[in-house]
Design a protein around this motif. Structure first.
Motif, PDB file in Angstrom:
ATOM      1  N   SER A 115      -9.779 -26.216 -38.602  1.00 65.41           N
ATOM      2  CA  SER A 115      -9.344 -25.365 -37.494  1.00 65.41           C
ATOM      3  C   SER A 115     -10.341 -25.336 -36.345  1.00 65.41           C
ATOM      4  O   SER A 115      -9.941 -25.263 -35.180  1.00 65.41           O
ATOM      5  CB  SER A 115      -9.075 -23.942 -37.985  1.00 65.41           C
ATOM      6  N   GLY A 116     -11.655 -25.375 -36.636  1.00 65.85           N
ATOM      7  CA  GLY A 116     -12.634 -25.400 -35.557  1.00 65.85           C
ATOM      8  C   GLY A 116     -12.494 -26.644 -34.710  1.00 65.85           C
ATOM      9  O   GLY A 116     -12.583 -26.601 -33.471  1.00 65.85           O
ATOM     10  N   VAL A 117     -12.252 -27.780 -35.361  1.00 64.40           N
ATOM     11  CA  VAL A 117     -12.024 -29.038 -34.645  1.00 64.40           C
ATOM     12  C   VAL A 117     -10.714 -28.969 -33.874  1.00 64.40           C
ATOM     13  O   VAL A 117     -10.636 -29.389 -32.715  1.00 64.40           O
ATOM     14  CB  VAL A 117     -12.013 -30.226 -35.620  1.00 64.40           C
ATOM     15  N   GLY A 118      -9.666 -28.444 -34.507  1.00 60.74           N
ATOM     16  CA  GLY A 118      -8.371 -28.328 -33.835  1.00 60.74           C
ATOM     17  C   GLY A 118      -8.453 -27.486 -32.576  1.00 60.74           C
ATOM     18  O   GLY A 118      -7.933 -27.868 -31.522  1.00 60.74           O
ATOM     19  N   TYR A 119      -9.110 -26.334 -32.665  1.00 63.62           N
ATOM     20  CA  TYR A 119      -9.275 -25.482 -31.482  1.00 63.62           C
ATOM     21  C   TYR A 119     -10.167 -26.157 -30.451  1.00 63.62           C
ATOM     22  O   TYR A 119      -9.976 -25.982 -29.237  1.00 63.62           O
ATOM     23  CB  TYR A 119      -9.828 -24.115 -31.876  1.00 63.62           C
ATOM     24  N   GLY A 120     -11.157 -26.918 -30.918  1.00 63.60           N
ATOM     25  CA  GLY A 120     -12.018 -27.633 -29.988  1.00 63.60           C
ATOM     26  C   GLY A 120     -11.261 -28.697 -29.210  1.00 63.60           C
ATOM     27  O   GLY A 120     -11.414 -28.825 -27.987  1.00 63.60           O
ATOM     28  N   LEU A 121     -10.434 -29.466 -29.893  1.00 62.92           N
ATOM     29  CA  LEU A 121      -9.625 -30.480 -29.224  1.00 62.92           C
ATOM     30  C   LEU A 121      -8.627 -29.835 -28.272  1.00 62.92           C
ATOM     31  O   LEU A 121      -8.358 -30.359 -27.184  1.00 62.92           O
ATOM     32  CB  LEU A 121      -8.891 -31.330 -30.262  1.00 62.92           C
ATOM     33  N   PHE A 122      -8.089 -28.695 -28.682  1.00 64.13           N
ATOM     34  CA  PHE A 122      -7.174 -27.944 -27.813  1.00 64.13           C
ATOM     35  C   PHE A 122      -7.884 -27.552 -26.519  1.00 64.13           C
ATOM     36  O   PHE A 122      -7.368 -27.761 -25.415  1.00 64.13           O
ATOM     37  CB  PHE A 122      -6.663 -26.710 -28.551  1.00 64.13           C
ATOM     38  N   GLY A 123      -9.086 -26.959 -26.637  1.00 63.01           N
ATOM     39  CA  GLY A 123      -9.821 -26.546 -25.446  1.00 63.01           C
ATOM     40  C   GLY A 123     -10.190 -27.727 -24.566  1.00 63.01           C
ATOM     41  O   GLY A 123     -10.113 -27.653 -23.327  1.00 63.01           O
ATOM     42  N   PHE A 124     -10.583 -28.826 -25.185  1.00 64.44           N
ATOM     43  CA  PHE A 124     -10.940 -30.036 -24.458  1.00 64.44           C
ATOM     44  C   PHE A 124      -9.756 -30.562 -23.655  1.00 64.44           C
ATOM     45  O   PHE A 124      -9.868 -30.834 -22.447  1.00 64.44           O
ATOM     46  CB  PHE A 124     -11.418 -31.084 -25.460  1.00 64.44           C
ATOM     47  N   LEU A 125      -8.599 -30.682 -24.303  1.00 63.88           N
ATOM     48  CA  LEU A 125      -7.420 -31.224 -23.624  1.00 63.88           C
ATOM     49  C   LEU A 125      -6.835 -30.241 -22.621  1.00 63.88           C
ATOM     50  O   LEU A 125      -6.221 -30.659 -21.630  1.00 63.88           O
ATOM     51  CB  LEU A 125      -6.361 -31.620 -24.653  1.00 63.88           C
ATOM     52  N   TRP A 126      -7.008 -28.954 -22.864  1.00 59.36           N
ATOM     53  CA  TRP A 126      -6.538 -27.962 -21.894  1.00 59.36           C
ATOM     54  C   TRP A 126      -7.236 -28.171 -20.555  1.00 59.36           C
ATOM     55  O   TRP A 126      -6.603 -28.130 -19.499  1.00 59.36           O
ATOM     56  CB  TRP A 126      -6.795 -26.551 -22.410  1.00 59.36           C
ATOM     57  N   VAL A 127      -8.545 -28.409 -20.585  1.00 62.84           N
ATOM     58  CA  VAL A 127      -9.288 -28.672 -19.351  1.00 62.84           C
ATOM     59  C   VAL A 127      -8.839 -29.992 -18.739  1.00 62.84           C
ATOM     60  O   VAL A 127      -8.563 -30.071 -17.537  1.00 62.84           O
ATOM     61  CB  VAL A 127     -10.807 -28.693 -19.618  1.00 62.84           C
ATOM     62  N   LEU A 128      -8.754 -31.047 -19.563  1.00 57.30           N
ATOM     63  CA  LEU A 128      -8.368 -32.350 -19.035  1.00 57.30           C
ATOM     64  C   LEU A 128      -6.973 -32.334 -18.414  1.00 57.30           C
ATOM     65  O   LEU A 128      -6.719 -33.020 -17.419  1.00 57.30           O
ATOM     66  CB  LEU A 128      -8.426 -33.404 -20.148  1.00 57.30           C
ATOM     67  N   PHE A 180     -17.075 -29.270 -23.159  1.00 59.81           N
ATOM     68  CA  PHE A 180     -17.011 -30.733 -23.138  1.00 59.81           C
ATOM     69  C   PHE A 180     -15.994 -31.201 -22.095  1.00 59.81           C
ATOM     70  O   PHE A 180     -16.224 -32.193 -21.395  1.00 59.81           O
ATOM     71  CB  PHE A 180     -16.624 -31.275 -24.512  1.00 59.81           C
ATOM     72  N   GLY A 181     -14.871 -30.503 -22.004  1.00 61.20           N
ATOM     73  CA  GLY A 181     -13.852 -30.879 -21.039  1.00 61.20           C
ATOM     74  C   GLY A 181     -14.352 -30.805 -19.614  1.00 61.20           C
ATOM     75  O   GLY A 181     -14.165 -31.742 -18.815  1.00 61.20           O
ATOM     76  N   PHE A 182     -15.008 -29.704 -19.258  1.00 66.38           N
ATOM     77  CA  PHE A 182     -15.545 -29.568 -17.906  1.00 66.38           C
ATOM     78  C   PHE A 182     -16.691 -30.534 -17.661  1.00 66.38           C
ATOM     79  O   PHE A 182     -16.903 -30.992 -16.534  1.00 66.38           O
ATOM     80  CB  PHE A 182     -16.012 -28.135 -17.666  1.00 66.38           C
TER      81      PHE A 182
END
Length: 228
Positions: A115-128, A180-182
């Protein structure tokens, strides 16, 4: 929301697919009562066994837990991997796993699951999705609403004692993903801020998980801890 690739294309996404497959195998071993303690996060992660910060993402405690996390890891991971390649995706996932696992151990005793990775990828792609037109469909409003609502539902479930959830891993994973996204796609004049913030966050997380932890003791053997 972009549709995930079919399972038949698993070979084209070795990192995302590999993580999902290892999670399935590790979880089946857990269901079969094999000893998964070497995979979990405890004090040994900071005393010669750092792989625990990453390996703890693989075991899950229930079929629903596994399905939810594997699905979103495949959805988001395949987008990141097709955009940035397998090597960068592996590095991103490893950093998200280590950061969210260490934070969960520091503040809540540790947990297991993707879940930590899933939320991390979510946050990353949300910015992108905000800065790259070709990724605009990576995370839509419904997905954002789902992840935000689920985040707060999990907090309520934990506080009420209904289900132990790795809420710290959720929050820290998402926060790291946003940084990471920003750092890679935000406005150029602002990219230095997250690039400085990320190593500072890493140092703070390690300090909180070691010297700053309330009861760091050698007898802390770790456990499956929180889930999701």
């Amino acid at each position: 929301m972009r549709r995930p690739p079919p399972i038949a294309e698993l070979i084209n996404f070795p990192v995302s697919g590999g993580v999902c497959l290892v999670a399935i195998v590790a979880t089946l071993c857990n269901f079969a009562h094999y000893n998964i303690e070497p995979l979990t996060t405890n004090y040994l992660a900071f005393h010669g066994e750092p792989w625990r910060l990453i390996s703890s993402i693989f075991p899950h405690v229930s079929p629903l837990h596994l399905i939810f996390n594997v699905y979103w890891t495949w959805v988001f991971g395949s987008i990141v991997e097709s955009t940035y390649g397998s090597l960068r995706t592996a590095l991103l996932m490893a950093l998200l796993a280590a950061g969210s696992s260490a934070a969960e151990y520091a503040f809540a005793g540790g947990g297991i699951g993707l879940s930590g990775v899933g939320y991390g990828l979510f946050g990353f792609l949300w910015v992108l999705s905000r800065y790259h037109p070709e990724l605009r469909d990576a995370v839509d409003k419904n997905t954002v609403s789902l992840f935000i609502i689920w985040f707060f539902i999990c907090i309520v479930l934990t506080i009420s004692g209904q289900l132990p959830v790795a809420n710290v891993a959720h929050g820290v994973g998402c926060g790291l993903g946003v940084l990471f996204g920003f750092a890679v796609s935000g406005p150029k004049r602002l990219r230095l801020i997250p690039r400085f913030a990320l190593p500072i966050c890493a140092v703070l997380i390690v300090l909180c998980a070691t010297t700053g932890r309330v009861c760091p003791r050698q007898g802390d053997e770790g456990s499956q801890g929180a889930e999701w």
